[in-house]
Design an enzyme around this catalytic site. Structure first.
Site, PDB file in Angstrom:
ATOM      1  CG  ASP A  74     -12.466  -1.571  -1.153  1.00  0.00           C
ATOM      2  OD1 ASP A  74     -12.005  -2.722  -1.259  1.00  0.00           O
ATOM      3  OD2 ASP A  74     -12.029  -0.604  -1.800  1.00  0.00           O
TER       4      ASP A  74
ATOM      5  CG  ASP B  77      -1.996  -1.047   1.175  1.00  0.00           C
ATOM      6  OD1 ASP B  77      -2.076  -1.738   0.140  1.00  0.00           O
ATOM      7  OD2 ASP B  77      -2.761  -1.174   2.143  1.00  0.00           O
TER       8      ASP B  77
END
Length: 242
Positions: free
Chosen positions: A129, A8
């Site tokens: 998500d 990330d």
């Protein structure tokens, strides 16, 4: 099942967030390329890259970091975060990304996702998500009104290579995968599902492994790899059923 180590990217560095909160970032490596190399040398088959700044801002931000990874590592990569146009998708494929993940745009412009699937068959994934089953967008900063399953079903016949399903409340929290929600999603789909969010130990991967029969084809692992609770070779062994 395939292991996808997560890298990330925030402000050019390799970080992990807690439940998607940009203010709660832990830097694990100042050099994303070095981190990618470490995962590749440990034997991973894929890398999962996310441009966190891009996801919030709506356009690619950590391009230099991604390009440094692509230059240094031969392992195929999937990338998400702030990719909202056909031009942007094309640029990433030209740069060497193997699979592009579309998230926010799947909620806001499903037609664009379907067009991308036609243009790049087998190379587009949809990132879903969710908090309590409802999809979040714009780097998880906003809640939509769309249920995760309803969104996934919109793309059943579009040629999406995979649905990447993240339970936001589990992400980075080391509390285990939301196996039930992930299985429920996979059971309603023909599209393969990749599980994401909450892997904290090999036991979590052992729990996930039998769900392969429902079409769950991989697991994204982040913090547990950085904390050393899980190693790449061990995770691969579990997910391969060895």
């Amino acid at each position: 099942m395939i292991l996808f180590p997560a890298i990330d990217l925030k402000d050019g560095k390799c970080v992990r967030l807690l439940r998607g909160d940009m203010q709660r970032a832990t830097v694990f490596n100042d050099s994303p390329a070095a981190q990618a190399k470490a995962f590749a040398n440990a034997g991973c088959e894929w890398l999962h890259l996310v441009d966190l700044n891009g996801a919030v801002e709506g356009h690619p931000v950590n391009r230099a970091a991604v390009e440094s990874i692509l230059k240094d590592v031969e392992v195929p990569t999937q990338l998400g975060g702030g990719i909202r146009t056909i031009e942007s998708i094309a640029q990433w494929f030209e740069a060497g990304v193997k699979r592009v993940i579309l998230g926010t745009i799947a909620v806001k412009e499903p037609g664009l996702v379907k067009a991308a699937c036609k243009q790049w068959p087998g190379q587009i994934a949809v990132g879903i998500d969710a908090r309590e089953g409802i999809v979040a967008v714009d780097g998880w900063t906003k809640q939509s009104t769309v249920r995760a399953l309803d969104l996934a079903l919109r793309f059943e016949d579009a040629g999406v290579s995979a649905i990447i399903y993240t339970d936001i409340d589990r992400d980075g929290a080391m509390g285990g995968v939301n196996v039930d929600a992930t299985v429920t999603l996979a059971q309603h789909l023909t599209t393969p599902v990749i599980a994401s969010g909450g892997v904290s130990s090999l036991d979590d991967l052992r729990e996930l492994k039998p769900t392969e029969e429902f079409g769950i084809v991989g697991a994204i692992v982040g913090r547990a790899l950085y904390d050393g609770r899980v190693t790449v070779p061990d995770a691969i062994r579990v997910l391969k059923g060895e």
